[in-house]
Structure formats: C-alpha cells, structure tokens
Design a protein around this motif. Structure first.
Motif, PDB file in Angstrom:
ATOM      1  N   VAL A   1      21.884  37.813  37.690  1.00  0.00           N
ATOM      2  CA  VAL A   1      22.347  36.713  36.854  1.00  0.00           C
ATOM      3  C   VAL A   1      23.729  36.982  36.262  1.00  0.00           C
ATOM      4  O   VAL A   1      24.652  36.160  36.359  1.00  0.00           O
ATOM      5  N   GLU A   2      23.865  38.149  35.658  1.00  0.00           N
ATOM      6  CA  GLU A   2      25.133  38.436  34.979  1.00  0.00           C
ATOM      7  C   GLU A   2      26.299  38.436  35.964  1.00  0.00           C
ATOM      8  O   GLU A   2      27.405  37.975  35.641  1.00  0.00           O
ATOM      9  N   THR A   3      26.054  38.944  37.170  1.00  0.00           N
ATOM     10  CA  THR A   3      27.118  38.946  38.173  1.00  0.00           C
ATOM     11  C   THR A   3      27.597  37.511  38.423  1.00  0.00           C
ATOM     12  O   THR A   3      28.796  37.225  38.383  1.00  0.00           O
ATOM     13  N   PHE A   4      26.634  36.630  38.654  1.00  0.00           N
ATOM     14  CA  PHE A   4      26.996  35.232  38.911  1.00  0.00           C
ATOM     15  C   PHE A   4      27.682  34.587  37.707  1.00  0.00           C
ATOM     16  O   PHE A   4      28.582  33.768  37.860  1.00  0.00           O
ATOM     17  N   ALA A   5      27.240  34.978  36.504  1.00  0.00           N
ATOM     18  CA  ALA A   5      27.784  34.357  35.303  1.00  0.00           C
ATOM     19  C   ALA A   5      29.277  34.655  35.129  1.00  0.00           C
ATOM     20  O   ALA A   5      29.984  33.950  34.425  1.00  0.00           O
ATOM     21  N   ASN A   6      29.736  35.719  35.784  1.00  0.00           N
ATOM     22  CA  ASN A   6      31.155  36.063  35.697  1.00  0.00           C
ATOM     23  C   ASN A   6      32.024  35.288  36.678  1.00  0.00           C
ATOM     24  O   ASN A   6      33.241  35.210  36.506  1.00  0.00           O
ATOM     25  N   VAL A   7      31.386  34.758  37.720  1.00  0.00           N
ATOM     26  CA  VAL A   7      32.156  34.267  38.864  1.00  0.00           C
ATOM     27  C   VAL A   7      33.094  33.093  38.527  1.00  0.00           C
ATOM     28  O   VAL A   7      34.277  33.124  38.859  1.00  0.00           O
ATOM     29  N   ALA A   8      32.555  32.080  37.845  1.00  0.00           N
ATOM     30  CA  ALA A   8      33.390  30.910  37.552  1.00  0.00           C
ATOM     31  C   ALA A   8      34.606  31.314  36.709  1.00  0.00           C
ATOM     32  O   ALA A   8      35.720  30.837  36.930  1.00  0.00           O
ATOM     33  N   TRP A   9      34.384  32.210  35.764  1.00  0.00           N
ATOM     34  CA  TRP A   9      35.499  32.670  34.915  1.00  0.00           C
ATOM     35  C   TRP A   9      36.573  33.324  35.767  1.00  0.00           C
ATOM     36  O   TRP A   9      37.765  33.087  35.596  1.00  0.00           O
ATOM     37  N   ILE A  10      36.141  34.141  36.734  1.00  0.00           N
ATOM     38  CA  ILE A  10      37.088  34.847  37.598  1.00  0.00           C
ATOM     39  C   ILE A  10      37.912  33.843  38.414  1.00  0.00           C
ATOM     40  O   ILE A  10      39.128  33.968  38.528  1.00  0.00           O
ATOM     41  N   ILE A  11      37.219  32.825  38.936  1.00  0.00           N
ATOM     42  CA  ILE A  11      37.942  31.829  39.731  1.00  0.00           C
ATOM     43  C   ILE A  11      38.932  31.068  38.845  1.00  0.00           C
ATOM     44  O   ILE A  11      40.088  30.851  39.214  1.00  0.00           O
ATOM     45  N   ASN A  12      38.487  30.726  37.635  1.00  0.00           N
ATOM     46  CA  ASN A  12      39.363  29.982  36.725  1.00  0.00           C
ATOM     47  C   ASN A  12      40.556  30.792  36.248  1.00  0.00           C
ATOM     48  O   ASN A  12      41.660  30.296  36.126  1.00  0.00           O
ATOM     49  N   HIS A  13      40.305  32.044  35.961  1.00  0.00           N
ATOM     50  CA  HIS A  13      41.369  32.864  35.365  1.00  0.00           C
ATOM     51  C   HIS A  13      42.036  33.789  36.354  1.00  0.00           C
ATOM     52  O   HIS A  13      42.989  34.481  36.023  1.00  0.00           O
ATOM     53  N   GLY A  14      41.499  33.889  37.540  1.00  0.00           N
ATOM     54  CA  GLY A  14      42.059  34.789  38.545  1.00  0.00           C
ATOM     55  C   GLY A  14      41.421  36.163  38.482  1.00  0.00           C
ATOM     56  O   GLY A  14      41.089  36.657  37.396  1.00  0.00           O
ATOM     57  N   GLY A  15      41.260  36.732  39.653  1.00  0.00           N
ATOM     58  CA  GLY A  15      40.640  38.061  39.730  1.00  0.00           C
ATOM     59  C   GLY A  15      41.402  39.102  38.940  1.00  0.00           C
ATOM     60  O   GLY A  15      40.819  40.023  38.354  1.00  0.00           O
ATOM     61  N   ALA A  16      42.713  38.947  38.914  1.00  0.00           N
ATOM     62  CA  ALA A  16      43.534  39.956  38.238  1.00  0.00           C
ATOM     63  C   ALA A  16      43.236  40.000  36.743  1.00  0.00           C
ATOM     64  O   ALA A  16      43.277  41.065  36.120  1.00  0.00           O
ATOM     65  N   ALA A  17      42.968  38.829  36.174  1.00  0.00           N
ATOM     66  CA  ALA A  17      42.679  38.789  34.741  1.00  0.00           C
ATOM     67  C   ALA A  17      41.415  39.578  34.434  1.00  0.00           C
ATOM     68  O   ALA A  17      41.301  40.246  33.402  1.00  0.00           O
ATOM     69  N   PHE A  18      40.470  39.510  35.357  1.00  0.00           N
ATOM     70  CA  PHE A  18      39.218  40.225  35.177  1.00  0.00           C
ATOM     71  C   PHE A  18      39.434  41.727  35.345  1.00  0.00           C
ATOM     72  O   PHE A  18      38.990  42.547  34.533  1.00  0.00           O
ATOM     73  N   SER A  19      40.193  42.074  36.401  1.00  0.00           N
ATOM     74  CA  SER A  19      40.369  43.503  36.672  1.00  0.00           C
ATOM     75  C   SER A  19      41.329  44.146  35.686  1.00  0.00           C
ATOM     76  O   SER A  19      41.442  45.365  35.625  1.00  0.00           O
ATOM     77  N   ALA A  20      42.012  43.304  34.894  1.00  0.00           N
ATOM     78  CA  ALA A  20      42.886  43.881  33.863  1.00  0.00           C
ATOM     79  C   ALA A  20      42.049  44.549  32.779  1.00  0.00           C
ATOM     80  O   ALA A  20      42.522  45.408  32.041  1.00  0.00           O
ATOM     81  N   MET A  21      40.793  44.130  32.710  1.00  0.00           N
ATOM     82  CA  MET A  21      39.902  44.747  31.713  1.00  0.00           C
ATOM     83  C   MET A  21      39.136  45.881  32.375  1.00  0.00           C
ATOM     84  O   MET A  21      38.816  45.819  33.555  1.00  0.00           O
TER      85      MET A  21
END
Lengths: 142, 587, 676
Positions: B307-327
């Motif tokens: 569940v948690e994996t999927f819950a991150n997906v839309a955010w990643i698409i909206n903000h870009g993978g780089a924004a996620f990997s910056a954390m």
C-alpha cells in the motif's frame, strides 16, 4: 465482467450468513464449487477467520500485538482465562463468551486492548478486563 | 465553520462515533457543517476533532470526550474558540506532526476519505491524467529516478519489479496490492486506506498502466472492515467518474480493481502465498523461481507492491522522481511511514525522510519514553525484524544501516520498549507469533520456530538450561538458511538480535533464574508479610483472579497456584505488607 | 537442440540440459542429494529442505529439487554451510517424528537380534523362519533361549499393558521345534576363501564367531582347554537349565560347517600365542573368565570353601564336590542360584543363600530365585560373611555380619552397611562363593591389558593392538558379562575379521534410530492378555535330578504368546528414507526434543493404515492422491499443528479410494502402511 468467486470468498460469505462453518456446509460448498471436501476443509482450517464451531454470544478478541504485549497483554489473557475458565479459542460452557487472541487490532495507542463484539476497550489492566466481563455477565443474568 | 471528526479505526476505538453522534445532535440546527476525516496519525491524542473555517484549520482538539461536546458546540455556535483552549493540542504534542514530511500520508487526516471530490481538490488523479500521456517505459523511468523501493519490508526497487512484469511475455497481466498488513504493531497501510483510499487507487492505476495490467486486486486483511468499506466506495466513485474501468479518462487504457479480503494468515504477506490465497487456496508459499513477474496469479505475470509503495506513486509523477530522490540517503530514497508505538509518549503514524536517526524519531517526534522510564530497545520490522539497543539509537533510517544492526527496515512497525520489558520474553512473543503464523509447509519454519518458542518459553519460565543460548543460535542459523520463504528465513531475527544485544538477560534467566526486567511471571513471586498485614482486604478485592483470601482484620494469604503475578496487590497495599520476589516491598 | 550447460558438482564436471534441476543432474551423475518430499512424477514442492546445496557466489542456499542449473555453476552438496542447514532439518524432523524404528527389545539386545520379526514369525507359525531370523545374530538359539537373562524382555513395551512377551522362551521354542523335526535352517556357506582363522575358546563367543566365519568361507579352527566345547554354557550352566544334549546338537551344526574343534588345548602350554598367530591368518581370543572371584575374608582358604563356577564346573564334569549336608552360597546373582540349586540336587540337605542386600536388589532372575525357594533354599538377606569359621583346616561355619540398607547412591541403588556389632553364626559343612568371576591372563601376556587385567580391545570390533588378533567376551575390557553380550561382540568381530582377511577395515556404528518418548506412549486401549507361563516340573520332582525343569511351550501356547507382541518397530525400517539419511548424516534424534505435533488416532484409508505420529508433512501422499483427480487427502490446520487427513462425505471414502496405493508408496517414512 464475470467474476469467479474464489473458494475463500465463498467460505467468507457462508460464515457471514451462519456465523460459522458447519461440516455439512463445507461438504455442500465442495459439491457446489467442484472442489474436493479435503481441499475445502484444508482452506477452512488454514485461515484464522474461519470457525468450524459456533462462537459465544460475546466474542472477546484480545489483542496480542507488539504494543499490547509490551503493555501487558499476557497478564490480561491470564486473567480473562482464569475468570472464564477457558483457554484461547474456546467458548464458555454457557455459550456466553468466546475468547480469541488476535495478532493486532490496530489500536496500538490504546494498548493493551480488546474488542468484545464491536466494542473496543483500551488501556486495560487485568482487573479492568475482569470487571468488564463481570458487568456483561451481570447484565445477562438480569 | 466546519467541525471535522477523525474517524480512523483508532479514533473510532477511542470513541469518535459517540462524539460524532453527540455533535450531530448539538449542531443540528446550526450553520455549522460536520465532516469527517481519516487518521492524522496522532493516535495518542484520539479522539481528535478539527475546527476549520474556509478551509483553514483553526483548532485541533484532542482527547475529546463525549462530555466535551457541549462546550465544542457552544464554542462553534458562538464562534468563541477560546472556550476550547483546554482541549487544543499543545505546542509540544504538535511537534509530533511538524517534524514529519508527509508524502504517502499527504492527505491522511486532512480530507474526507469517503468523498472523491475532496481527493480531486487535493490534486487527486492529476498524476493519472499525466501518465496517460506518457509511455509506460517513461513511467517506469520516472519511478526509477525516484529510487522508490518496496515499502513492504524487503526494499526491492519498485521500477525493477514493474519492468520485469512489463517485460514478461503475455498479454494478460495482473497488478496486486498487498494490504495484508499482518505485522503486530503496524497499521500504516490501514491508515492509508482508511484515510486516503484514492491515493492508493491512483498509484495502482499508474502501476497497472506501466506494466500493462488490466486487472488489479487489493488483497486486504479481513480484520480491516473500515478500510474495505472505504476502499469499496472509492472504487465505485472512481469508476463512476471514469478514473477506473474501461477506457480510463477516454484513453485506451482500461483497468478494473477488485478487493479480495484476506481470511487471516500472516504468511499471505509473502508474495507467492498471497497469490495462492487470491486463487482461493491455502496460503502456502511457492518455490521461487518462477517469480510472480514470470508466473504469478493464475500462472500469469503479476506484480505485487504494498500500500505505502503505491501511495507514493502519484506524488512522484506529479513532482518528478528527482524530487523524491532528493530526500533520503544514498541507498534509501524518499520517506518512510512508521507506526510508532509501545512505551512512547507520543505514539502514532510517523512519516519521515529516510536518513533521520532512530533517536530523532523516538525523542523528537515521539517525545521519548513514557513515565520517565529508561529506554531499553526499539523493535523494527515486527516478527522479521530485530531489537535495537540504546547504543545504536543514532543509526540512520536507511535499508542498509538498519540491516547492519540485525533488524530490518520492515514495513514500518516501530515499537519502543523501556526497562520493564524483558527481552527474552520479547523474543518469545515474536516466536509465539511466528509459530502460530507459520503455514506449516517447510520443516525449518514449522518445527524450527516451534522449537525456538519452546526453548524461549522454558527460559522465561526459569527452566532454561546451560547451552540453550547456543542451541537457539544454531537453530537460528539453520532456519535462516533453510526456510522456504521470507517468513521463516527472518523468523530468527528477533531471537538473534536479542541474544546479540541482551545476552546478559538470557544468562540471568538461565543461570540465576531471574528476570532483570521483572516481567517474567514465573520468575516473580508475591507474598504477604503476616507481621505487617492489617487485613484490610484491599488486595483481595483488587485481585483479578481471587487468589487472595483472609478473614477481615486477619493477615491474608496469596494462593500461588491461582496467582497470575500481575502485581496489583503489591501496588495497592496501603501498609506495604506485600513483598515481591522474596523481599522487595512497594516503596 | 537447446544448448548444454556445464557445471561442477562436488568437484565433478557435469553436463546438463537447459532447465534441468540440480537434483536431476546430481542424480544422473551418481551424486546423492537427500530429499524426502521430491517425487520425480510431480512438480517440486520444497517442504523438507534437506536437499539444500551451496552454489559458489550465491549467498543463499538453493533447494536442489527446484533450482535449475546454469552455465559455470559450482555446486557443493556437503559443505559446512549445507551440513548445518540440512542437519538442523533432519534434527527437527526427528524431533517431531513419534515412532520407533526398532522395537525396544531389539535395541536392548546387545546383539540387536530382530526379536519382533521372529516373534511375529512364531505368531504366524513360521518356526523355521523364526530360527533363521535368530541365527542372523545367535547361532545357538535353543541354548541361549534357555539361559539368556533377556534384556529384550526387560525393555519390552508390553509391560505397559501387563507383562513382557516371553521372548527368550519363544526363541528356545522355535529352535526346539526345528530340531524336533530335523529341519536344517542354516544359510548357504560361501565358497572357500583359503584363509584360516584360529579361535581360542569354544564358548558362546568362540562358537558364534566360528559359525559366521565358516559361513563366510574361511577355514576355522576352535581351540579349547576343556574336554568338550561349549564353555560356560556347558561348565557353568547346570544341566537342569540347559540339557547338554541340546548344546551338543547346536555345536554339531557348527561343526558340520567344516569348523575344526580341538579340545584339551591350552594356549601357553600346548602352543604359544605367537605360534597360533603364525599358523592362522587371523586369531580371535574368546577364552572367557574362568576364575572365581574371592570374597577376601578370613577363612577363605579352608577346606570346604568352593568357588561358584569351580563348583558348577566340577559337577558338570561328573565330579561330586564334597559340600556335605549343610552348605551356604554367598552371592545374589544367577551363578549363586545355579550353585544353590545344584547343591540341592547333589544331596545337600540345608542350603542357604547369603546375600548382603534384600531380595529386591538381587541381580539374579526372579524365576530363578522363585524356583530356588521352591526347592527349599533358605535366603539369608542382609547378611555378609565376616569370617569363614573352621576347625582343623575344615569349614565349620560362617560368622555373618548383619547389614542394613543405607542411602541410595547416584544410581538409586541402596548400599548395604554393617549394623555395628550384630553378628550371626551359621554352622556349615561348606561355603560356595559366587560373587563374580575373572579372566586368567596366562598365555596372553603379549596383549596389553586393562586395569582389570582383561584384554584391551577396540570395543566395537574386538581388534587388539596385535595385527590380526581380535578378542571378545568375558576376557576383554569390562570383564565377565552375559552370554548374549559375548555373542554380540563375537558377531561383530566376525565381520571385522572377515573384512581384515579381505584387506579392508570394517567399523561398527550403532545405527541412528528414532525412539518414541515414554511420555507419548499410551496403550490404554489394549486388551489385557497374561504372559504365557512356561510349563515346568514341580519342585518336589525336580529337586532330586538334573533333568530340565522347563517342559517347553506347545506350539499353541507359543503362537498365542507371540501374538501379544505390540510390534513396536516400524514396518518401514530398511526402506525408510528418513532414517536412511538420519543414519547417513549421523543425526542426533533427541537434540531438539520438544512437543510432538497433535495426532488423530490411527485412521484407516481402506487398505492403508495411517499413523500420523510418524508423518513428516512432506505432502507426498496428498499430491499423489490429487494426481489421480480424487484428492481425498488434504492438509488440515496450519503451522505446527497441521495434519494430513482423508476427508470425504460420509462413507464415500471407501467407495472413492481406488486402492491405487500411490499415497502409501509415496510416503518416505512409515506413516502409511499397506495392509494387504
């Protein structure tokens, strides 16, 4: 879209209807679903949700999640078993209470906790738990 | 003004329904709107009532009881919120939230989970729209950039699994969401589904698009009835709005999502066991290979994420993978949700960027140990994880760093223990769990966990033998190497880590027949000192098992056969006549 | 064609097809990887976990039954890592496998005689078969059946119901029947090897070794210092217990195998040990313990003091030792019983036993004590000779120290302690001291000895420090013991000598077996059936002569007695894959002792007896049954409490099971048994 119900779903629905799964129903389900009785019994005894015996009027689900454990669930279990004279998984002779320990009720912040039918009781002590059971019994007697 | 009641399972357990009912009556004839939200994660403060005006949170009221409802209604009606000062969350408690970074939990507790429009207003389904303009390969690439790894525990790169399933031959493929959250002490997935079901659905749809699946399942624990109800509603609403079903948003992409309720078996959290269970069979793991990406549900290529994996997906698409990997850290990107529980001041759901230390989570967010006790250990990863001692509290939250301690990141259970927790009993607790949840297929797990449980039981009962620790270690090594699936292979972890960090406690039980934490009942004893007892009868009255008898004003006695060593007599005795472990009295 | 895959298993280069499993390739290449749940007809299942192997550069162990080979793989099937994981699997399975491989009777017999098998053969009326089974371990069944103190019966589980099976007498019965009908039950002799073996001592051990070595085709010569062969069976056991005609008959059968018997031959006198070594390719020393142990009290050198075995030997040789009218025998063992009852028979009027403990502690067999009492022997318990009294160098009596039992020692035996100052005096004509026996090292000085002056040997094979010289029985190691012990040692030594003659070394290892825990035994459902009483002559009749006391079972009595057997040992022993590997890997079956999985009472599936105590949940039977499309068997429950049960509505089970026996044949242990 056609949906073939899985055996588990069939069993879940039957239990929802009857409260438990009598052996005769399992045989019937086997026939209806084209499964062998051995397979149906195998599935019905694998999952903790399924009951082959009826449960008491009050089903006590005692949480034994990690948080509850840390906060004293073992003592609760002993006190409840002692009070009711039954072990985990059993039903009292009068059919009033069944006790089932469960992995986690998901209300860790209320630990230690138990549910009796739909009501949740949190922050328990052995004495509180016993008092709750006695209250229910008293209510039944009257 | 809008009054919003937190109605997650924990809120409900704490009494949210009664409060909702009462407020409904009290506010019936006012202009005041009553709404609901999911779980904000501040479980230690439940029930929680938020007061909004024009979408702005004005007050967060905590530990609200039924009797507080009148004053709440009064305050809202008169718009005099100062009446609620005593109910408002303290600055200190609020630190619990302010130190978090919420991505998977971005909407939890803030929006109405039963209203799809609330989700859409919060940028919901925007990512899905965007994805439909991308190629599946580009979607997978974006996820690869994000560095998202499976949040169920193993931490396997999500893009890799998606890609494997995409590459697998066959035009019938399945996407499966593992919501069979069975770790005792973990409730992250439940909170997400209950509080933000559309975030899960949107993530799943994106994944289905990426791998080429048109059928998706959510395998959710039957013990989560509220989650099932809300998810079902979300599916219906999303279908009605065209986000789900045939030709999604007018595209050629179709996907159906169905809920399958698990029937109670922890092992079904293991991928292949979950597939067996989906197929209606006993949930016993299969031999791997073949992996699900090759032959999964109904022998077709399948991809499973939690569940948690999927819950991150839309955010990643909206903000870009780089924004996620910056954390996060070098090898662990983004954030992680934890269910922080145990002997902690502020327990609940916590989402933090990878790379924080355990100490920061436990002390800065969780507020440290309850009742001014000493910290002893923190358990991560549930039955597959381990106990980390004080000396390692500065370990950063990172897959590699946590594994090095012998624990694992796990799905997010984080249980804090204080000096009163016996570590041998803790190991026994987990083995009790594992042995009950072992599917019984392979020898190493079926009999091995049972034998470990028996040995731990005899140690906690004071019957431990010389050589038991070594025997446990030998069993651990054999089981870890020989068990068929992850459940068995990781079952030794709680034993290994407690032996590694708390060997002295094992030795005290075995050699001195003492439980240093004074938790093991068999090694505890209570007695009433006849000289001091005044026969007040308080202990007898309080004893939950009627183990204490005696005439009024005469010294009482404890029947050791009946006694469950709960210690209530010791605590309540007004004259300290009850002694513990042959000496010590209360005071 | 698909490309070939090259890999190395245990150092052996192998070529395999793409997609083959490691197990398949290993099997093709003659490398044995254990597995219990793999059946080549069905998809791999992965439950037992004993087929794990290590592949270099792969961190996790692989299950050989399902992991497929790949180019360049280097596999180790017996690395340290593999052993740890695999052995734990076997230890775990054994800890939850509630069954006896071998009956306690067989395990407790020093020679591991297959008692259960021959008792069953007797029950079925197959007496020749029974003798043939006994002769696999004991070449003298009629003699040993009469004299053996039967450790088999001591261990017999039937005691949990009422009384043990009369195993020893059944043995004698079967042999008697065969001899009566002149049936020859001796295996074919192997072709002559041209090797010669000399055996010193023609007692039970020497004769046993002679029998097996002769059968193996070696030329055997037995040297014995006495006039006739038989050793202690002839010169230590009285006629009324073992008629010598029976012994003669059994010795004759051995002689008929071509064994040369030389009597009146004393090593060190008639030939030196070295000479015999030079003469034979191998030597076995089985010269026994023929010296009576001394009591070490004053007066022991008086005229009228006899050693127990010396006295018995004299009588056996037809002499009439002058014991007078009143005699007392010191000791509580079987030799003491033999001596007192012999004394009665040669005319002593007052015979007493002097024993320092009580009847409960007597090592003699109960029946011997009882029969001695019936014959008028008086037992003087809790007395111990302080001094043998005499006049003019001749015994006149004995001064007895009165004893009492002290605190139990660590073995639970209460040691006798003197009651200060209390003595009793008996007036006697003679005293027979039967308190033990010792070997005589004369003639065997070349061999290293133990602290007890016995010959030191390697215990399992009898090998001494001299090349080609073996020694067994009472003369070795711990000293005198019972005949079956000497026979067991001789049987093993015969194997070791045979191997020696072929130029290799044979090592004996006790087999790894599964044994049920006492706590799991429950025979409450068994019908009580009394143990057969051996017909015997009355005390009045028998005390005057040396004719055999026991009259022997009738075939009906013997068969009924044999049918009482609980058949503890597993029908599958010898075929069981589980114990085969447990033995191969030397698994400690008790190391991980714990609770057993729950069990339903035995259920029958038409012609298959299902013993779920022994089930290891490999699921083979379930899969075999499912493959027929019937799926009558299934797993029930979860985890440790899982069991396999047949399930079918009502009585349909009988109708549905096609008797295909696939399930029973798929079982790797003895959990399923075909009753046809």
């Amino acid at each position: 879209m056609s949906e073939k119900k899985s055996l588990i779903t069939v069993l879940q629905e039957k239990q929802e209807e009857l409260g438990y799964l009598p052996m005769d129903e399992l045989y019937k389900i086997a026939e209806e679903t084209g499964n062998s009785p051995a397979r149906v019994l195998g599935v019905a005894t694998f999952y903790t949700q399924f009951r082959l015996q009826p449960v008491g009027k009050y089903l006590i689900m005692l949480c034994k999640g990690t948080a509850c454990h840390v906060n004293g669930a073992d003592g609760l279990e002993k006190a409840i078993c002692e009070e009711l004279g039954i072990a985990d998984g059993d039903t009292t002779e009068d059919g009033l209470f069944s006790l089932k320990t469960v992995a986690c009720l998901g209300c860790c912040s209320l630990s230690p906790a138990m549910m009796i039918n739909d009501d949740t009781y949190g922050s328990l002590t052995p004495a509180k738990a016993v008092a709750i059971l006695r209250d229910i019994r008293k209510g039944e007697v009257q | 003004m809008k009054v919003v009641i937190g109605k997650g399972s924990c809120g409900i357990a704490a009494g949210a329904l009664k409060i909702e009912h009462t407020l409904k009556t009290l506010l019936a004839d006012t202009a005041c709107e009553l709404g609901i939200a999911g779980c904000i994660g501040m479980c230690f403060l439940e029930p929680i009532v938020d007061i909004y005006a024009h979408g702005v949170l004005l007050r967060r009221l905590v530990r609200v009881s039924e009797s507080d409802c009148a004053i709440i209604a009064e305050a809202v009606k008169t718009e005099n919120l100062s009446l609620l000062d005593h109910l408002t969350v303290s600055e200190e408690d609020n630190a619990f939230l302010t130190k978090q970074t919420r991505i998977a939990l971005r909407n939890c507790g803030l929006i109405d989970p039963e209203n799809i429009n609330a989700y859409i207003e919060a940028d919901g389904y925007k990512a899905l729209r965007k994805v439909l303009t991308m190629t599946p390969e580009n979607v997978i690439e974006e996820i690869k950039i994000s560095g998202l790894a499976g949040r169920g525990g193993a931490g396997f790169p999500t893009w890799f699994k998606w890609n494997a399933a995409r590459q697998s031959a066959g035009d019938e493929k399945y996407l499966i969401c593992n919501a069979d959250e069975g770790d005792p002490g973990a409730f992250m997935d439940r909170a997400v589904i209950e509080s933000d079901p559309h975030a899960l659905l949107e993530g799943m749809l994106i994944a289905a698009y990426a791998i080429g699946a048109t059928e998706a399942f959510v395998y959710v624990r039957a013990e989560y009835p509220l989650a099932i109800v809300r998810l079902q509603k979300a599916i219906e609403d999303a279908t009605a709005k065209g986000y789900l079903g045939e030709n999604i948003l007018g595209s050629s992409f179709s996907c159906h999502v169905r809920i399958k309720a698990g029937a109670g078996a922890f092992v079904c959290g293991e991928e292949t066991a979950l597939i067996e269970s989906l197929e209606g069979k006993r949930g016993m793991p299969r031999l791997k290979p073949p992996f699900p990406a090759q032959k999964g549900y109904e022998e077709k290529p399948s991809n499973i994420n939690n569940v948690e994996t999927f819950a991150n997906v839309a955010w990643i698409i909206n903000h870009g993978g780089a924004a996620f990997s910056a954390m996060g850290t070098e090898n662990s990107k983004g954030t992680k949700v934890f269910a922080l529980t145990g002997k902690i001041k502020r327990g609940g759901l916590v989402e933090i960027p990878m790379g924080l230390t355990l100490r920061e989570v436990i002390y800065d967010i969780g507020g440290g140990i309850r009742d001014d006790k000493e910290f002893k250990a923190v358990q991560l990863g549930g039955p597959s994880g381990g106990c980390i001692p004080e000396a390692l509290l500065d370990t950063v939250i990172d897959y590699k760093a946590l594994s090095a301690t012998g624990a694992i990141m796990g799905s997010g259970g984080m249980v804090v223990m204080d000096e009163g927790t016996c570590m041998v009993n803790m190991a026994r607790f987990f083995l009790d769990f594992t042995t009950k949840e072992s599917c019984g297929k392979c020898v190493h797990c079926r009999i091995g966990t049972r034998r470990m449980f028996e040995i731990l039981t005899r140690i906690t009962n004071g019957d431990g033998k010389d050589g038991d620790i070594e025997l446990l270690e030998e069993l651990c090594e054999g089981i870890r190497g020989g068990a068929l699936c992850g459940l068995g292979q990781t079952a030794p972890n709680p034993v290994l880590t407690t032996i590694r960090y708390f060997r002295n406690e094992y030795e005290a039980h075995i050699n001195e027949k003492k439980c240093p934490a004074d938790e093991c009942a068999a090694l505890r004893s209570f007695a009433i000192n006849k000289e001091n007892c005044i026969g007040c009868g308080l202990c007898a009255k309080k004893c939950p098992v009627s183990a204490i008898t005696g005439e009024r004003k005469q010294p009482h006695t404890i029947d050791n056969e009946k006694c469950i060593k709960c210690g209530v007599c010791f605590t309540v005795c007004p004259v300290k006549a009850v002694t513990k472990n042959g000496g010590e009295c209360n005071g | 064609m698909a490309e070939k895959v090259n890999l190395i298993i245990d150092g052996k280069p192998c070529v395999a097809e793409q997609g083959q499993t490691i197990l398949a390739v290993a099997t093709e290449n003659g490398i044995d990887i254990p597995t219990l749940c793999f059946m080549k007809e069905y998809a791999p299942y992965g439950a037992c976990g004993v087929c794990v192997v290590e592949a270099e550069n792969v961190p996790k162990l692989l299950r050989a039954c399902s992991a497929t080979v790949s180019e360049g793989m280097v596999i180790h099937t017996d690395s340290e890592k593999v052993r740890k994981v695999r052995n734990i699997a076997f230890e775990l399975i054994m800890s939850d496998h509630d069954g006896d491989c071998l009956g306690p009777c067989r395990l407790n017999c020093p020679a591991h005689t297959d008692c259960q098998k021959y008792v069953k053969q007797i029950a079925d009326g197959d007496f020749a078969g029974a003798v043939s089974t006994i002769r696999e371990k004991i070449p003298l069944p009629a003699s040993i059946g009469r004299v053996c103190p039967h450790p088999c019966e001591t261990a017999c589980r039937r005691q949990k119901v009422e009384e043990p099976i009369s195993i020893a007498f059944l043995k004698a019965f079967a042999a008697d029947e065969i001899y009566k009908n002149n049936t020859k039950v001796i295996p074919e002799k192997q072709n002559s090897t041209g090797k010669t073996v000399g055996i010193i001592g023609g007692g039970p051990a020497g004769l046993t070794a002679a029998y097996y070595l002769a059968l193996s085709g070696h030329a055997v010569t037995v040297y014995d210092k006495m006039p006739k062969m038989g050793g202690m069976l002839r010169y230590g056991i009285p006629e009324y217990r073992l008629p010598k005609a029976i012994l003669d008959r059994e010795i004759a059968e051995i002689e008929a195998l071509g064994v040369t018997l030389i009597n009146h031959f004393t090593v060190g006198k008639d030939a030196a040990l070295a000479e015999l070594r030079a003469k034979h390719d191998a030597l076995l020393i089985a010269n026994g313990a023929w010296k009576s142990s001394a009591l070490r009290c004053k007066g022991e050198d008086l005229d009228g003091v006899f050693g127990g075995i010396d006295f018995l030997r004299a009588v056996a040789l037809g002499e009439k030792p002058a014991i007078g009218k009143k005699t007392a025998i010191v000791g509580g063992g079987n030799t003491a019983m033999d001596a007192c009852r012999t004394a009665v028979r040669i005319g002593a009027e007052e015979v007493s036993i002097i024993y320092r403990r009580t009847r409960a502690e007597m090592p003699a067999e109960d029946i011997e004590i009882k029969e001695a009492e019936e014959e008028g022997v008086v037992f003087r318990f809790l007395t111990n000779p302080a001094e043998i009294l005499g006049e003019n160098g001749k015994v006149t009596g004995v001064k007895l120290q009165v004893m009492q039992l002290g605190e139990p020692d660590e073995r639970g035996r209460r040691a006798p302690v003197p009651v200060e100052g209390e003595f009793v005096t008996l007036h006697l004509d003679s005293v027979i001291i039967a308190v033990g026996q010792k070997n005589d090292p004369a003639g065997f000085e070349d061999l290293p000895t133990t602290a007890r002056s016995t010959i030191a040997t390697e215990e399992k094979t009898g090998l001494t420090s001299l090349d080609g010289v073996f020694a067994v029985g009472d003369a070795t190691n711990k000293g005198a013991s019972i005949a079956i012990q000497a026979i067991a040692e001789a049987g093993r030594a015969a194997k070791a000598i045979d191997a020696y003659l072929y130029g290799y070394e044979w090592n004996y290892k006790e087999p790894v077996v599964s044994e049920r825990k006492e706590s799991s035994l429950d025979f409450s459902d068994r019908e009580q059936l009394a143990r057969a009483i051996m017909p015997h002559r009355s005390a009045d009749e028998r005390r005057h002569d040396f004719k055999e006391v026991n009259l022997g079972f009738t075939p009906e009595q013997a068969m009924a007695e044999a049918k009482r057997c609980l058949e503890c040992g597993c029908h599958d022993y010898g075929h069981c894959r589980l114990i085969h590997y447990a033995d191969k890997f030397d698994i400690n079956c008790k190391k991980l002792d714990g609770e057993y999985h729950p069990c339903f009472t035995e259920e029958r599936l038409v012609v298959i007896e299902r013993n779920q105590n022994k089930c290891i949940l490999c699921n083979n039977c379930v899969r075999a049954c499912a493959a027929t499309g019937k799926e009558l068997l299934g797993l029930v429950g979860r985890g440790f409490t899982t069991v396999i049960r047949p399930e079918c509505r009502g009585e349909n089970l009988l109708a549905q099971c096609a008797d295909c026996l696939l399930c029973a044949n798929a079982c790797p242990t003895g959990a399923l048994r075909i009753l046809k």
